[in-house]
Design a protein around this motif. Structure first.
Motif, mmCIF file in Angstrom:
data_model
loop_
_atom_site.group_PDB
_atom_site.id
_atom_site.type_symbol
_atom_site.label_atom_id
_atom_site.label_comp_id
_atom_site.label_asym_id
_atom_site.label_seq_id
_atom_site.Cartn_x
_atom_site.Cartn_y
_atom_site.Cartn_z
ATOM 1 N N ASP A 166 0.852 -1.199 0.000
ATOM 2 C CA ASP A 166 0.000 0.000 0.000
ATOM 3 C C ASP A 166 0.880 1.238 0.000
ATOM 4 O O ASP A 166 1.970 1.237 0.582
ATOM 5 N N ALA A 167 0.419 2.276 -0.662
ATOM 6 C CA ALA A 167 1.144 3.561 -0.696
ATOM 7 C C ALA A 167 0.618 4.432 0.425
ATOM 8 O O ALA A 167 0.110 5.550 0.219
ATOM 9 N N GLY A 168 0.697 3.888 1.648
ATOM 10 C CA GLY A 168 0.157 4.586 2.807
ATOM 11 C C GLY A 168 1.223 5.329 3.576
ATOM 12 O O GLY A 168 2.301 5.658 3.060
ATOM 13 N N LYS A 169 0.942 5.541 4.868
ATOM 14 C CA LYS A 169 1.842 6.363 5.692
ATOM 15 C C LYS A 169 3.101 5.623 6.113
ATOM 16 O O LYS A 169 4.078 6.240 6.521
ATOM 17 N N GLY A 170 3.088 4.278 6.048
ATOM 18 C CA GLY A 170 4.256 3.504 6.441
ATOM 19 C C GLY A 170 4.450 3.452 7.942
ATOM 20 O O GLY A 170 3.633 3.940 8.719
ATOM 21 N N MET A 171 5.579 2.832 8.371
ATOM 22 C CA MET A 171 5.881 2.677 9.794
ATOM 23 C C MET A 171 7.353 2.935 10.042
ATOM 24 O O MET A 171 8.188 2.806 9.133
ATOM 25 N N THR A 172 7.657 3.264 11.322
ATOM 26 C CA THR A 172 9.057 3.394 11.718
ATOM 27 C C THR A 172 9.656 1.994 11.894
ATOM 28 O O THR A 172 8.933 0.987 11.975
ATOM 29 N N GLU A 173 10.980 1.940 11.988
ATOM 30 C CA GLU A 173 11.645 0.644 12.180
ATOM 31 C C GLU A 173 11.247 0.000 13.505
ATOM 32 O O GLU A 173 11.083 -1.221 13.601
ATOM 33 N N GLU A 174 11.044 0.852 14.527
ATOM 34 C CA GLU A 174 10.631 0.318 15.832
ATOM 35 C C GLU A 174 9.245 -0.291 15.751
ATOM 36 O O GLU A 174 8.987 -1.367 16.306
ATOM 37 N N GLU A 175 8.320 0.391 15.043
ATOM 38 C CA GLU A 175 6.968 -0.142 14.891
ATOM 39 C C GLU A 175 6.978 -1.445 14.093
ATOM 40 O O GLU A 175 6.209 -2.383 14.388
ATOM 41 N N VAL A 176 7.846 -1.522 13.084
ATOM 42 C CA VAL A 176 7.954 -2.733 12.285
ATOM 43 C C VAL A 176 8.425 -3.902 13.154
ATOM 44 O O VAL A 176 7.887 -5.022 13.091
ATOM 45 N N GLU A 177 9.462 -3.677 13.989
ATOM 46 C CA GLU A 177 9.978 -4.734 14.858
ATOM 47 C C GLU A 177 8.931 -5.193 15.855
ATOM 48 O O GLU A 177 8.792 -6.399 16.120
ATOM 49 N N GLN A 178 8.158 -4.259 16.433
ATOM 50 C CA GLN A 178 7.103 -4.643 17.364
ATOM 51 C C GLN A 178 6.028 -5.480 16.666
ATOM 52 O O GLN A 178 5.531 -6.474 17.217
ATOM 53 N N LEU A 179 5.671 -5.050 15.419
ATOM 54 C CA LEU A 179 4.662 -5.797 14.672
ATOM 55 C C LEU A 179 5.150 -7.217 14.362
ATOM 56 O O LEU A 179 4.383 -8.183 14.457
ATOM 57 N N LYS A 180 6.423 -7.343 13.998
ATOM 58 C CA LYS A 180 6.985 -8.679 13.715
ATOM 59 C C LYS A 180 6.917 -9.564 14.958
ATOM 60 O O LYS A 180 6.584 -10.766 14.874
ATOM 61 N N LYS A 181 7.235 -9.010 16.124
ATOM 62 C CA LYS A 181 7.194 -9.787 17.357
ATOM 63 C C LYS A 181 5.772 -10.198 17.696
ATOM 64 O O LYS A 181 5.534 -11.305 18.205
ATOM 65 N N LYS A 182 4.786 -9.320 17.421
ATOM 66 C CA LYS A 182 3.394 -9.688 17.669
ATOM 67 C C LYS A 182 2.956 -10.797 16.728
ATOM 68 O O LYS A 182 2.211 -11.698 17.108
ATOM 69 N N ILE A 183 3.413 -10.726 15.469
ATOM 70 C CA ILE A 183 3.022 -11.753 14.493
ATOM 71 C C ILE A 183 3.596 -13.112 14.887
ATOM 72 O O ILE A 183 2.923 -14.144 14.791
ATOM 73 N N THR A 184 4.874 -13.137 15.331
ATOM 74 C CA THR A 184 5.515 -14.409 15.698
ATOM 75 C C THR A 184 5.151 -14.880 17.097
ATOM 76 O O THR A 184 5.514 -15.989 17.500
ATOM 77 N N GLY A 185 4.457 -14.029 17.881
ATOM 78 C CA GLY A 185 4.047 -14.417 19.224
ATOM 79 C C GLY A 185 5.071 -14.096 20.281
ATOM 80 O O GLY A 185 4.882 -14.472 21.437
#
Length: 604
Positions: A522-541
């Motif tokens: 998506d050509a949206g607002k995107g995320m910071t690197e910290e937000e990306v890492e938190q999202l990855k940890k939530k996805i993997t549990g």
């Protein structure tokens, strides 16, 4: 290998019995083998020591007897009057009667006393080289007397063995008595040999061992030239055995005692070199009976041990069966379980390991029964769910018919936008409410996303464009139902809605090695690197979601469903750049389905 397989096929009580018997028999066998070896060795050592002692005693005795012969020989050689009488006879001179009487009275008498005083001597005789002497018995003899002896033709001096006294007629002499003598020539410096001295001793006196009748024991004197002299104890096979002994044992200069096995006989052989006699005294003791007696005891022990082992096998097997009785009860219970009887209960579980095994099996059976009951309840719930799904489908038909009526009314009023919206809603509801037990095709999931995007764009004042770049082969790829739509929904609500401007969502599919990859960008607002890492940890549990908007629950559900369907190596990947884009990669195994499929959709 076959023996190992056979052992593994045996019952447990037989294996334990074999192991116990082997552990008992091997030490006993080793101990018995050592014991009987020491017993045999003790018999051999005892007889070797006896032969060693006997030979040492014989060595001193023979040395004394040789000296008893050498001493009178030297004394005779030093008698000048005797030598003058022999020289006169050799040269043809005649002695007067007075000279012979003087010789008889003075010299011959003293020499006779010397011989008589030595009880070991048989005789000491002097033989002239002709018959021109006056014989003075038992000392002086003419040459004819000497020619009657067996060694007369052998003119060499030295030791003469095993001959009889033939100086006189057989009726006056003991012809059965064997003699040994030292023959020494009497030499005159000018004339040469003028006589011969014979210092004799009986063979029995010199070698008493040759005449001793001891059971299983005999002796022999062997000269350096290989001549054999036996006494009264010669046996039938003595010569044959002695030849084999001489062949196996090399001559030595020292007395030795050895143990040999010759032609099935166990022999202790002692050999004593006698340098003065130029020969070797050999004594043999046959200990075959003694050794065989040890063998007999050993054989009796083996027979008794075999009998004891047989009884021990029965006793040990009985004890092992009693110890394993509870194990056999457990095995019988397990066989009943294999037949389908889960009501089996193992009784009398004791505190030992077998009891613990029985207790655990009882617990396992109770757990299996409980799981089977739970599974039965679960199957009933699934059946009920299928019934409710069928009812939902029936209700869905009512909703589709109502929507169809609304669509017809909108088209009558020429409200075509409303008609298209109702059509998209009907397709959306048909896809989401349809009962599907497995996966769906990518093209079915994309059709659902198209209808979803058509309804979403009705809500906003701006347009969200959907761009697709999916090869036909990926369109036939199977994917869990509702696995792409939550990603698109997540992109709209967390990446695009806050921007409130025209934009697009790009869906691309390609094959990477043996994996199928579908990218949703998506050509949206995107995320910071910290937000990306938190999202990855939530996805993997690795990080717990705390609920609320943007907590990653939807993406984690997609991740879990893909991994349940295809395995741990598959799932979703996240990449984002603040103010630019957010990209979600869905990775699944590459297994396209080329059969004809029915697309979700159609007129409502």
């Amino acid at each position: 290998m076959k023996l190992n397989q056979l052992f593994h096929q045996l019952k447990l009580n037989v294996k334990f019995t074999i192991l116990i018997i082997v552990m008992l028999v091997i030490p006993i066998g080793v101990f018995a083998g050592i014991l009987f070896y020491l017993m045999e060795q003790n018999v051999v050592d005892e007889n070797c020591n006896y032969m060693q002692y006997t030979m040492e005693r014989s060595q001193d005795d023979i040395a004394t007897k040789i000296d008893s012969i050498n001493m009178p020989t030297q004394f005779f050689l030093s008698d000048d009057d005797l030598k003058e009488a022999l020289l006169a006879a050799a040269s043809g001179q005649e002695l007067s009667t007075e000279e012979w009487l003087s010789l008889k009275k003075n010299d011959i008498s003293s020499l006779e006393r010397l011989v008589n005083n030595n009880p070991l001597l048989y005789s000491v005789r002097v033989y002239a080289i002709n018959d021109d002497v006056q014989e003075m018995m038992p000392i002086l003899y003419n040459h004819t007397r000497m020619e009657r002896l067996a060694w007369a033709d052998d003119t060499e001096s030295g030791w003469k063995f095993n001959y009889v006294d033939a100086v006189f007629d057989s009726y006056t002499m003991n012809q059965n008595q064997k003699l040994i003598s030292l023959v020494t020539p009497i030499v005159d410096y000018d004339y040469g040999v003028i006589g011969t001295i014979e210092a004799a001793m009986t063979m029995q006196d010199m070698f008493p061992g040759l005449y001793e009748n001891i059971e299983n024991e005999w002796s022999c004197f062997v000269t350096d030239e290989g001549e054999l002299y036996f006494g009264d104890n010669e046996q039938d096979d003595s010569v044959e055995l002695l030849q084999e002994i001489l062949k196996q044992n090399q001559k030595t200069e020292e007395t030795q005692v050895v143990y040999s096995k010759i032609k099935g006989r166990k022999l202790v052989i002692s050999s004593m070199p006698v340098k003065e006699l130029s020969g070797t005294l050999i004594s043999v003791k046959d200990i075959t009976e003694n050794v065989h007696r040890v063998y007999f005891i050993r054989n009796v022990f083996v027979v008794v041990m075999l009998f004891v082992i047989a009884l021990l096998v029965l006793w040990v097997n009985h004890i092992v069966k009693r110890l394993l009785r509870q194990l056999y009860d457990i095995l019988a219970s397990i066989r009943e379980v294999q037949k389908g009887n889960l009501d089996v209960v193992i009784e009398n579980c004791g505190p030992d390991e077998m009891g613990e095994l029985g207790t655990q099996i009882n617990k396992m059976l109770r757990r299996i029964k409980r799981l089977m009951e739970d599974n039965l309840k679960r199957e009933m719930l699934m059946k009920n769910s299928e019934i409710r799904a069928l009812q939902n489908q029936i209700n869905a038909h009512f909703i589709y018919n109502v929507l169809e009526s609304i669509k017809m009314m909108a088209e009558i009023d020429e409200e075509y936008a409303i008609s298209d919206a109702v059509t998209s809603l009907g397709k959306l509801l048909r896809y989401s409410m349809k009962w599907v037990s497995g996966n769906v095709l990518v093209e079915q999931e994309l059709e659902y996303i198209k209808n979803y995007m058509a309804l979403i764009n009705l809500r906003f004042d701006y347009e969200i464009y959907l761009s697709l770049n999916i090869p036909d082969s990926i369109l036939k790829q199977e994917i869990p139902k509702m696995s792409l739509q939550p990603i698109v929904e997540n992109a709209i609500y967390h990446g695009i809605e806050q921007m409130a401007e025209d934009t697009n969502i790009y869906i691309k599919g390609f094959v990477e090695e043996n994996d199928c990859v579908i990218e949703i960008t998506d050509a949206g607002k995107g995320m910071t690197e910290e937000e990306v890492e938190q999202l990855k940890k939530k996805i993997t549990g690795e990080m717990e979601s705390d609920g609320g908007s943007g907590n990653g629950i939807g993406l984690k559900n997609v991740q879990d469903r893909i991994q349940i369907a295809f395995g741990e190596k598959y799932g979703i990947e996240v990449a984002s750049k603040l103010g630019c884009y957010t990209k979600i990669r869905v990775r699944i195994p590459w297994h396209p389905v080329y059969e004809e499929t029915v697309k979700v959709g159609g007129a409502v």
